[in-house]
Motif scaffolding. Structure first.
Motif, short mmCIF file in Angstrom:
data_model
loop_
_atom_site.label_atom_id
_atom_site.label_comp_id
_atom_site.label_asym_id
_atom_site.label_seq_id
_atom_site.Cartn_x
_atom_site.Cartn_y
_atom_site.Cartn_z
N VAL A 75 -9.81 -0.64 -21.74
CA VAL A 75 -10.78 -1.33 -22.49
C VAL A 75 -11.26 -0.95 -23.66
CG1 VAL A 75 -13.19 -2.23 -21.76
CG2 VAL A 75 -11.65 -1.89 -19.86
N LEU B 285 -12.52 -10.88 -20.63
CA LEU B 285 -13.86 -9.94 -20.50
C LEU B 285 -13.26 -8.76 -19.24
CD1 LEU B 285 -16.85 -11.96 -20.19
CD2 LEU B 285 -16.40 -10.06 -21.85
N ALA B 286 -13.54 -7.69 -19.74
CA ALA B 286 -13.56 -6.64 -18.88
C ALA B 286 -14.57 -6.34 -17.89
CB ALA B 286 -12.99 -5.16 -19.58
N ARG B 287 -15.81 -6.67 -18.21
CA ARG B 287 -17.09 -6.39 -17.47
C ARG B 287 -17.86 -7.67 -17.43
NH1 ARG B 287 -14.06 -2.64 -16.93
NH2 ARG B 287 -14.45 -0.49 -17.42
N ASP B 288 -18.64 -7.94 -16.61
CA ASP B 288 -19.64 -8.92 -16.32
C ASP B 288 -20.63 -8.84 -17.75
OD1 ASP B 288 -18.72 -10.02 -14.18
OD2 ASP B 288 -20.04 -9.28 -12.84
N ALA C 179 -16.34 -11.09 -15.62
CA ALA C 179 -15.22 -10.52 -15.83
C ALA C 179 -13.99 -11.09 -15.48
CB ALA C 179 -15.24 -8.96 -15.20
N TRP D 209 -10.45 -6.52 -21.89
CA TRP D 209 -8.96 -5.53 -21.78
C TRP D 209 -8.22 -5.77 -23.17
CZ3 TRP D 209 -9.30 -3.08 -17.65
CH2 TRP D 209 -10.07 -3.46 -16.37
#
Length: 428
Positions: free
Chosen positions: A41, A54-57, A169, A192
């Motif tokens: 990430v 997106l890797a996270r909300d 995400a 990512w």
């Protein structure tokens, strides 16, 4: 971390698995079970985040909008002051501008001239658009029935409430998403890392642009269509050119691709009857299966893993015919790469269109035919086939604006019957 399942283990989980006559749906299921997701990430500025995953909300740190505000240029008032059976006349107490809130008291029977986006003055809950009101000095008259109490007011947190997930995400960020992130005050987002995809063409008959064409040779078009399709996905692309059908050259290319990329795409060298150097080197360097897909075009396909030392990459060995390359990419490779990128599933959109002619189709395989979609006389979608559907006729893909999908169990199609079409807009 547990070891990845072998291809044999994956095959045992796919109902109806038959490598010599594999339906499209089962091949897609197999590939979805095979491909891993990137793990790293990184944080990037929002202007560098377009198309990234997106890797996270992203959780909203504020209410959007931050205050009740006007959705119109007009006059803010109390809904309770509106007369039920005739016009309403109010005294204008002042003006509220976007960024310059009206701060004074607004007694009953008064209103405030207000601009779009301006904060609603305390106690006022309705906005009448200026085109419905008549201003005479400091008084404004509003006809009966043009607004109801609460109209044209945006509520605090109506778009997003503080603590609410703004973007989930796995989402590939769009231009609208960048604007949303900016509205939250976010300068950077976690994504990512970019997927790295290497690709090359195989075949002694292929020549690169700029080289002379000897008898029996053709220019390599597949690298350019594959390059374009990969660019649309937003991956890092490693173009390794044309590799001759010679064992040492092929082994060096596959090793370099596996060492530097997460996925490797080849075109050519996987059909029955072709020189077997490509297939032999694939199997020598990894765990690879050779399928005959129940589809047209694009029957031969290689899938698996290849490695250079401890570094491993997913392999997609596509057929060499130009149209088959594009069809198999969208049938199998696109979704797999999105999954590897960490993206949420993004099925290709389909529309229903009436076929302008009868289409011959045998049940038991999926067919992808090039079509031209237009509006019919009744306003509905209709689709005409481009003509000859040979898998080497690349011009048909350029002329077409969609792929007609005739599904595995489907039979002949009568003129006027509806079929599924994957539109090309945004794809090719």
């Amino acid at each position: 971390m547990s070891a990845a399942p072998s291809l044999e283990q994956i095959a045992s989980c796919v109902a109806g698995y038959d490598p010599n006559a594999l339906p499209v749906a089962q091949a897609q299921e197999f590939i979805a079970r095979l491909v891993p997701r990137v793990e790293a990430v990184e944080s990037v500025a929002i202007r560098s985040a377009l198309g990234r995953v997106l890797a996270r909300d992203v959780v909203s740190p504020i209410d959007v909008p931050a205050h009740d505000n006007s959705a119109m240029d007009g006059f803010a008032l109390r809904g309770a002051d509106l007369a039920a059976d005739g016009p309403t006349t109010l005294v204008v107490a002042g003006t509220g501008l976007a960024g310059a809130q009206f701060e004074g008291p607004v007694p009953p029977g008064h209103c405030v001239r207000i601009m779009t986006g301006a904060v609603m003055p305390a106690g006022l809950d309705t906005v009448v658009p200026q085109e419905f009101a008549t201003l005479d000095g400091d008084r404004v008259t509003i006809p009966a029935g043009v607004v109801r109490p609460g109209d044209n007011r945006r509520l605090k947190g109506e778009d997003l409430a503080r603590g609410e997930a703004a973007l989930a995400a796995g989402r590939r960020l769009t231009p609208a998403d960048l604007g949303l992130l900016a509205s939250l005050g976010r300068a950077e987002v976690p994504v990512w890392r970019r997927l790295r995809v290497a690709f090359f063409s195989t075949g002694d008959e292929l020549r690169s642009i700029g080289e002379p064409l000897d008898a029996g040779c053709v220019y390599d078009s597949n690298r350019y269509t594959i390059w374009g399709m990969l660019q649309r996905l937003g991956v890092d692309v490693i173009d390794m050119g044309v590799v001759r059908d010679e064992p040492a050259a092929l082994e060096a290319a596959f090793r370099a691709a596996a060492a530097n990329a997460d996925a490797v795409i080849t075109s050519g060298g996987v059909s029955v009857g072709e020189a077997d150097h490509t297939k032999r080197i694939m199997k020598q360097l990894g765990d690879v299966l050779f399928w005959k897909i129940a589809m047209r075009p694009g029957r031969p396909l290689a899938i698996g893993r290849i490695a250079d030392g401890t570094k491993e990459a997913i392999l997609f060995g596509l057929p060499g015919n130009p149209v088959a390359v594009m069809v198999t990419f969208y049938a199998f490779v696109r979704d797999a790469l999105l999954q590897m990128m960490g993206a949420a599933p993004q099925p290709l959109p389909m529309l229903r269109a009436a076929s302008t002619t009868a289409l011959r189709k045998k049940p038991g395989r999926t067919e992808y035919q090039r079509g031209i979609v237009t509006r019919g006389a009744d306003g509905g979608w209709q689709v005409a086939i481009t003509g000859s559907q040979g898998s080497g006729i690349l011009r048909s893909m350029s002329v077409a604006n969609g792929l007609v999908v005739l599904h595995h169990a489907q039979g002949d199609v009568a003129a006027g019957e509806f079929v599924d079409v994957i539109p090309f807009d945004g794809l090719v």
